[in-house]
Write a protein that holds these residues in place. Structure first.
Motif, PDB file in Angstrom:
ATOM      1  N   TYR A 353      -6.663  29.610 -31.019  1.00 20.65           N
ATOM      2  CA  TYR A 353      -6.924  28.198 -30.739  1.00 20.65           C
ATOM      3  C   TYR A 353      -8.319  28.064 -30.133  1.00 20.65           C
ATOM      4  N   TYR A 377       6.296  30.581 -24.102  1.00 24.63           N
ATOM      5  CA  TYR A 377       5.346  29.540 -23.714  1.00 24.63           C
ATOM      6  C   TYR A 377       4.162  30.155 -22.979  1.00 24.63           C
ATOM      7  N   GLU A 394      -3.584  23.233 -20.523  1.00 21.55           N
ATOM      8  CA  GLU A 394      -3.034  23.165 -21.870  1.00 21.55           C
ATOM      9  C   GLU A 394      -1.855  24.128 -21.952  1.00 21.55           C
ATOM     10  N   PHE A 396       1.106  25.842 -24.522  1.00 21.37           N
ATOM     11  CA  PHE A 396       1.380  26.169 -25.917  1.00 21.37           C
ATOM     12  C   PHE A 396       2.788  26.753 -26.051  1.00 21.37           C
ATOM     13  N   ASP A 402      -1.341  24.782 -31.760  1.00 22.57           N
ATOM     14  CA  ASP A 402      -1.743  23.512 -31.169  1.00 22.57           C
ATOM     15  C   ASP A 402      -0.993  23.308 -29.863  1.00 22.57           C
ATOM     16  N   PRO A 403      -1.680  22.868 -28.804  1.00 26.04           N
ATOM     17  CA  PRO A 403      -0.991  22.677 -27.524  1.00 26.04           C
ATOM     18  C   PRO A 403       0.095  21.625 -27.611  1.00 26.04           C
TER      19      PRO A 403
END
Length: 548
Positions: A353, A377, A394, A396, A402-403
């Motif tokens: 990312y 996570y 953020e 994930f 994508d977060p």
């Protein structure tokens, strides 16, 4: 051959906390503008490289008591349960305390200099506080154990608490010493063992590791690195049997039960990034090159390495079940972060990312990251850039690059922790109320609830990764580009509750559509997570994060 040592471009010899990125209150000249430097030695000679700029904290009070502090803004699958702010102090560290439903956090610089233990739910009012000078803490993942150090004069005191009382269970003094520059306290996930890494002051200095049974204030033992070294970072296995630490440019793994070094080696450069797997058999570290080693019965043998000329490693973590590795990189101009997730032992990222490229003179970096025990996570806390391009927190899920949750904070994040328990996925984060490069003071502490993406409507959750939309995250007014069935004629945008927010007609023969960010009623839709579905077909669904 690359070697490295960290120093400061200042007349006084100071080793400032790399994870905090700002001038410590014990600096001899609090007005001195400092830069954190890394001495890089090559066959052609030696040179200093700016590692990061740091700013004195004795400047004007940016967070005026007469005004309300700036609040965090959460977008996506979750919310900020509470945010607390201190006007003159700065938060150094935080951790969720086992399954107690509480977090612990430490502050420094100015009053209130304290450890506080606060319920994750509620209004952010501490159950209790313990006054100190400069507190740095950690807590067990699966036990009611809190450990920390407090600066006392030229030394420090080690404390152990449990969440139910402000009275320490025990304490241990360490004279003439400074904390490690990144992490100085590590508690094993099972709460059995506490590791403390310090730099012993003297002529010469040296790194020293203390390790304790959490039930006793008498050390199980200690280990001294060679003269001339300084303490950088420490990590510990799930049951506390193995402790990894960095002293200057060497990494060590110590066996708690024997007191002997299991393995040691030179990293080629001093490094902040260090992670030891839950079973103690995988070791990861790096700066210009990220290295993963695997225990083969006699040594930590090289498994694989990865590097990118544009990026440097600052932080990494390995999940408690030893199956997942997360690595945080910063671009050499400090304007873009890069997060990678690996399913060990593979050297191929499960995903990568890239943060949006920032701007301005303030440095962004992934200051800290943390995985849940099962690697399901990942939470990342960063400094943020001058233009506030990316949220500082953020979160994930393992399966998605994508977060799933974005939290935009007013300042910089210095520490972050994440737990997945009976009360769901919880995140604790803390830092400075203004940017780490900015002179000033004030600190923030956050309790965050993460919603499992599976909590979305069942049919959407089952299909939400079948297609992708770009850009993602997305800002209103732009065009969404997507991969969708050739027969797709209508795009339905669903909220997390499953209701249709907006229906858009897809122009024939195109793979894009413009969304102004409004609902079908013309009302601006809030920032957050949305699910996309084409023609109402389950086979064509995807997830989109909208920013504002």
């Amino acid at each position: 051959m690359l070697k490295s040592i960290t120093a400061l471009a200042a007349t006084s010899v100071l080793l400032l906390p790399a994870s905090i990125g700002l001038a410590a209150s014990e600096a001899t000249d609090s007005q001195l503008a400092l830069q954190r430097m890394r001495l890089v030695e090559t066959d052609q000679g030696s040179s200093f490289e700016v590692e990061r700029s740091v700013a004195p904290d004795s400047g004007p009070i940016e967070n005026d008591p007469g005004t309300a502090p700036a609040a965090a803004n959460a977008r996506g699958a979750g919310s900020v349960i509470w945010q607390t702010n201190v006007i003159n102090a700065i938060y150094t560290s935080t951790a969720v305390v086992g399954s107690t439903g509480k977090l612990a956090a430490g502050t420094y610089l100015n009053d209130p200099r304290k450890l506080e233990v606060t319920p994750l739910d509620g209004a952010g009012v501490p159950d209790w506080e313990f006054a100190g000078t400069e507190l740095r803490i950690d807590a067990a993942q699966h036990a009611d154990v809190i450990a920390g150090i407090d600066r006392v004069g030229s030394g420090m005191t080690v404390y152990k608490w449990h969440a139910g009382s402000a009275v320490p269970d025990w304490s241990f003094p360490i004279t003439s010493s400074d904390p490690a520059s990144y992490e100085t306290v590590a508690v094993s996930d099972d709460g059995s063992t506490i590791a403390i890494l310090v730099t012993v002051q003297g002529s010469p200095i040296k790194a020293r590791l203390y390790y304790f049974d959490s039930g006793s204030g008498t050390p199980l033992g200690s280990y001294d690195a060679p003269d001339g070294t300084f303490a950088r970072n420490v990590d510990i296995s799930t049951n506390g049997e193995y402790i990894a630490f960095i002293a200057l440019a060497d990494v060590y793994v110590l066996n708690r039960d024997t007191g002997a070094i299991r393995w040691s080696g030179n990293m080629g450069a001093t490094s902040d990034a260090l992670a030891l797997s839950g079973d103690g058999n995988t070791l990861a570290y790096g700066w210009t090159t990220f290295t993963v080693r695997q225990w083969d019965g006699s040594i930590y043998a090289p498994a694989w390495t990865t590097s990118n000329a544009l990026y440097r490693v600052l932080a990494c973590d390995i999940s408690g079940d030893s199956g997942t590795l997360a690595v945080g990189w910063y671009r050499t101009d400090y304007l873009q972060n890069r997060i990678q997730l690996f399913d060990l032992p593979s050297s191929v990222p499960a995903w990568t990312y890239l943060y949006a490229v920032g701007s301005g003179g303030q440095q962004d970096e992934p200051a800290h990251l943390a995985l849940t025990t099962d690697g399901g996570y990942l939470a990342v806390g960063s400094w943020g850039d001058q233009a506030n391009t990316n949220p500082e927190i953020e979160v994930f899920s393992h399966a998605d690059p994508d977060p799933i949750l974005l939290v935009d904070t007013p300042g910089s994040i210095f520490d972050i922790d994440i737990r997945d328990g009976v009360d769901g996925v919880r995140v604790a984060a803390c830092g400075k109320h203004i940017h780490a490069n900015t002179s000033g003071r004030g600190g923030d502490l956050y309790s965050i609830q993460v919603l499992n993406p599976a909590a979305a409507p069942e049919d959407l959750a089952a299909a939400m990764r079948s297609v992708s939309a770009q850009p993602n995250p997305f800002r209103p007014g732009g065009s969404l580009r997507f991969a969708a069935p050739a027969t797709a004629r209508q795009l339905d945008i669903h909220g997390v509750d499953g209701r249709v927010v907006r229906s858009l007609t897809i122009p024939s023969g195109t793979g894009s559509v413009r969304w102004d960010g409004a609902t079908d009623d013309g009302v601006p839709a809030p920032a957050g997570v949305y699910w996309l579905r084409w023609n109402g077909e389950l086979a064509g669904a995807g997830r989109l994060v909208m920013l504002r």
